[in-house]
Design a protein around this motif. Sequence first.
Motif, PDB file in Angstrom:
ATOM      1  N   TRP A 117       2.105 -11.686   5.988  1.00 50.45           N
ATOM      2  CA  TRP A 117       2.035 -10.622   5.789  1.00 50.45           C
ATOM      3  C   TRP A 117       3.168  -9.599   4.996  1.00 50.45           C
ATOM      4  CZ3 TRP A 117       0.108 -12.770  10.129  1.00 50.45           C
ATOM      5  CH2 TRP A 117      -1.166 -12.611  10.451  1.00 50.45           C
ATOM      6  N   HIS A 118       3.095  -8.351   4.512  1.00 53.99           N
ATOM      7  CA  HIS A 118       4.008  -7.690   3.802  1.00 53.99           C
ATOM      8  C   HIS A 118       5.325  -7.508   4.770  1.00 53.99           C
ATOM      9  CE1 HIS A 118       3.627  -3.848   5.990  1.00 53.99           C
ATOM     10  NE2 HIS A 118       2.387  -4.142   5.978  1.00 53.99           N
ATOM     11  N   PRO A 119       6.697  -7.511   4.167  1.00 55.01           N
ATOM     12  CA  PRO A 119       7.688  -7.102   4.801  1.00 55.01           C
ATOM     13  C   PRO A 119       7.655  -5.814   5.228  1.00 55.01           C
ATOM     14  CG  PRO A 119       7.897  -7.894   2.484  1.00 55.01           C
ATOM     15  CD  PRO A 119       6.534  -7.704   2.389  1.00 55.01           C
ATOM     16  N   ASN A 120       8.624  -5.399   5.980  1.00 59.11           N
ATOM     17  CA  ASN A 120       8.775  -4.182   6.626  1.00 59.11           C
ATOM     18  C   ASN A 120       7.757  -3.463   7.707  1.00 59.11           C
ATOM     19  OD1 ASN A 120      11.485  -3.898   5.325  1.00 59.11           O
ATOM     20  ND2 ASN A 120      10.542  -3.261   3.516  1.00 59.11           N
ATOM     21  N   ALA A 121       7.077  -4.566   8.197  1.00 58.47           N
ATOM     22  CA  ALA A 121       5.798  -4.192   9.354  1.00 58.47           C
ATOM     23  C   ALA A 121       6.554  -2.695  10.260  1.00 58.47           C
ATOM     24  CB  ALA A 121       5.565  -5.337   9.989  1.00 58.47           C
ATOM     25  N   THR A 122       5.632  -2.059  10.524  1.00 60.24           N
ATOM     26  CA  THR A 122       5.809  -1.034  11.463  1.00 60.24           C
ATOM     27  C   THR A 122       4.926  -1.156  12.801  1.00 60.24           C
ATOM     28  OG1 THR A 122       4.368   0.433  10.306  1.00 60.24           O
ATOM     29  CG2 THR A 122       6.441   0.569   9.508  1.00 60.24           C
ATOM     30  N   LYS A 123       5.204  -0.310  13.965  1.00 62.14           N
ATOM     31  CA  LYS A 123       4.564  -0.425  15.002  1.00 62.14           C
ATOM     32  C   LYS A 123       3.193   0.339  14.911  1.00 62.14           C
ATOM     33  CE  LYS A 123       8.550  -1.411  17.931  1.00 62.14           C
ATOM     34  NZ  LYS A 123       9.464  -0.820  19.005  1.00 62.14           N
ATOM     35  N   ASP A 124       3.305   1.052  13.981  1.00 57.37           N
ATOM     36  CA  ASP A 124       1.865   2.107  14.139  1.00 57.37           C
ATOM     37  C   ASP A 124       0.891   1.690  13.136  1.00 57.37           C
ATOM     38  OD1 ASP A 124       3.361   2.649  11.911  1.00 57.37           O
ATOM     39  OD2 ASP A 124       3.493   4.859  12.171  1.00 57.37           O
ATOM     40  N   GLU A 125       1.147   0.741  12.598  1.00 52.51           N
ATOM     41  CA  GLU A 125       0.123   0.317  11.543  1.00 52.51           C
ATOM     42  C   GLU A 125      -0.721  -0.905  12.000  1.00 52.51           C
ATOM     43  OE1 GLU A 125       1.302  -2.159   7.982  1.00 52.51           O
ATOM     44  OE2 GLU A 125       3.092  -2.704   9.084  1.00 52.51           O
ATOM     45  N   ARG A 126      -1.983  -0.883  11.397  1.00 52.21           N
ATOM     46  CA  ARG A 126      -2.877  -2.052  11.637  1.00 52.21           C
ATOM     47  C   ARG A 126      -2.601  -3.084  10.650  1.00 52.21           C
ATOM     48  NH1 ARG A 126      -9.051   0.768  11.925  1.00 52.21           N
ATOM     49  NH2 ARG A 126      -8.559   1.617  14.181  1.00 52.21           N
ATOM     50  N   ILE A 127      -2.685  -4.325  11.191  1.00 53.87           N
ATOM     51  CA  ILE A 127      -2.358  -5.787  10.416  1.00 53.87           C
ATOM     52  C   ILE A 127      -4.007  -6.291  10.110  1.00 53.87           C
ATOM     53  CG2 ILE A 127      -1.302  -7.865  10.185  1.00 53.87           C
ATOM     54  CD1 ILE A 127       0.800  -5.407  10.206  1.00 53.87           C
TER      55      ILE A 127
END
Length: 231
Positions: free
Chosen positions: A97-107
């Motif tokens: 997955w892409h770097p800098n994942a956030t808690k409010d996004e859909r993966i």
Amino acid sequence: MYSNGTISYQEPRKYTFDRAQSVDDETFSFTTINVVYMVDSIAYDTFLVSNGVGDNAYGIERVDPVGTIERFNYLTSLLIWSDQYANMINGTDGTMWHPNATKDERIYAFIPDICRSIYLTFNETRRNIADVDLYRYTLPLTIFSNSSENRGFCMNGTTFNNIYELQCLPDGLFTQTPCQHFGGSLSIPFPIIASNPHFLDADPIVLDAVEGMHPNDTIHRSFADIEPTTG
């Protein structure tokens, strides 16, 4: 690798026996359909993915597209489901997955075995054995629900009086008939229906129809643990 910042590859598969997850040892015999024998030819899926190199429209280096599937078997979308949304190819192949994942996004991830894209949402932060904090994203309860969001995955059909309508399965079930075929040029579809393990998140009418099912959210829900900085 291509000049537009994408690479193509084929995914090899290897299976090994796991005694801890099996009811018996390797000498146990059982009878099943030989799917490989039934198929005239075996095709390997081809992925074209972004390597994340390059700048966006504002000249800023981009990293979000890394690993994103641009084409699957040379197509930018599928052709088997009943609407454009269901046929979309979203996300990666599930291995990066892409770097800098956030808690409010859909993966998002595209799963070739079920011929559709799925998404996961943030569930909790966990620390692994190397003392590294990971974001755990899990498959939402509604991913296989009988809802407007999943309308495009319903089967085409007609009623007894020839009125066209979509035939949708109960919550928790997902048809594989448009996805799985055998017979080469005949392309005969398999009458296969998929679900989560033990019919997790399925309609009670489904769960009550089969003995021995014990859905457990802790062990039966699919998840991905992602190191948020590197992906």
